[in-house]
Design an enzyme around this catalytic site. Structure first.
Site, PDB file in Angstrom:
ATOM      1  CB  CYS A 107      13.364   0.513 -11.721  1.00 47.19           C
ATOM      2  SG  CYS A 107      14.002  -0.991 -11.549  1.00 47.19           S
ATOM      3  CG  HIS A 108      14.112  -3.006 -15.318  1.00 49.32           C
ATOM      4  ND1 HIS A 108      14.234  -2.855 -14.286  1.00 49.32           N
ATOM      5  CD2 HIS A 108      14.709  -3.862 -16.328  1.00 49.32           C
ATOM      6  CE1 HIS A 108      15.464  -3.833 -14.269  1.00 49.32           C
ATOM      7  NE2 HIS A 108      15.456  -4.165 -15.324  1.00 49.32           N
TER       8      HIS A 108
END
Length: 175
Positions: A107-108
């Site tokens: 994800c991030h």
């Protein structure tokens, strides 16, 4: 036994830590949760809904990269953003890169690697919102559930966790 360091703080997408942590531990690894400070921090679900408190095993100021074999960078909106702004976190991640130890980001989570400035020429994936950031760091972004490039494993989102878990267990040489 493979020792994995997992970096997270407030705003962590809970399943992006707990899912891989459970899979890694079931495969025989030990996972140490390292945060900006010792004690509990607030995880979230779907980036905004408070979920469980997570207990950090260690504060980043007390962590040594040489004590670990691999690094896990879970996502969420706020956690990776706070981590990438901390000089101790960046130095910790940089030590894994310099030692060519395996690193997994979902994800991030890859935002921390942007700060390390070692993504030039790498093929990556992530949550689409940070695609431009990764490309500006010199990486080539693709929309795949898992990407392995050298010492790195990347995934996009919680839906990818089953494939991500299989990839990191293999990449971290646990099974």
């Amino acid at each position: 036994m493979v020792k994995v360091a997992a970096l997270a703080t407030d705003g962590l997408e809970e399943i992006e830590l707990t899912g891989p942590q459970e899979a890694l531990e079931k495969a025989g690894a030990t996972v140490t949760v390292i945060s900006l400070k010792a004690g509990e921090f607030q995880a979230v679900n779907k980036d905004i809904y408070p979920s469980n408190k997570i207990r950090a095993d260690l504060a980043i100021a007390d962590a040594k990269a040489e004590d670990y074999d691999a690094l896990l960078l879970p996502g969420g909106l706020a956690s990776p953003d706070a981590l990438r702004m901390n000089k101790d976190v960046v130095a910790f991640a940089r030590a894994f890169v310099k030692a060519n130890k395996p690193i997994a980001a979902i994800c991030h989570g890859a935002q921390t690697l942007i700060e390390v400035n070692e993504l030039k020429g790498r093929t990556v994936t992530s949550w689409p919102a940070i695609r431009t950031d990764l490309e500006n760091a010199g990486a080539s972004w693709v929309d795949n559930e898992v990407v392995v490039d050298g010492p790195y494993v990347f995934s996009r989102c919680p839906d990818d966790i089953p494939a991500f878990n299989k990839a990191i267990i293999k990449h971290f040489k646990i099974a």
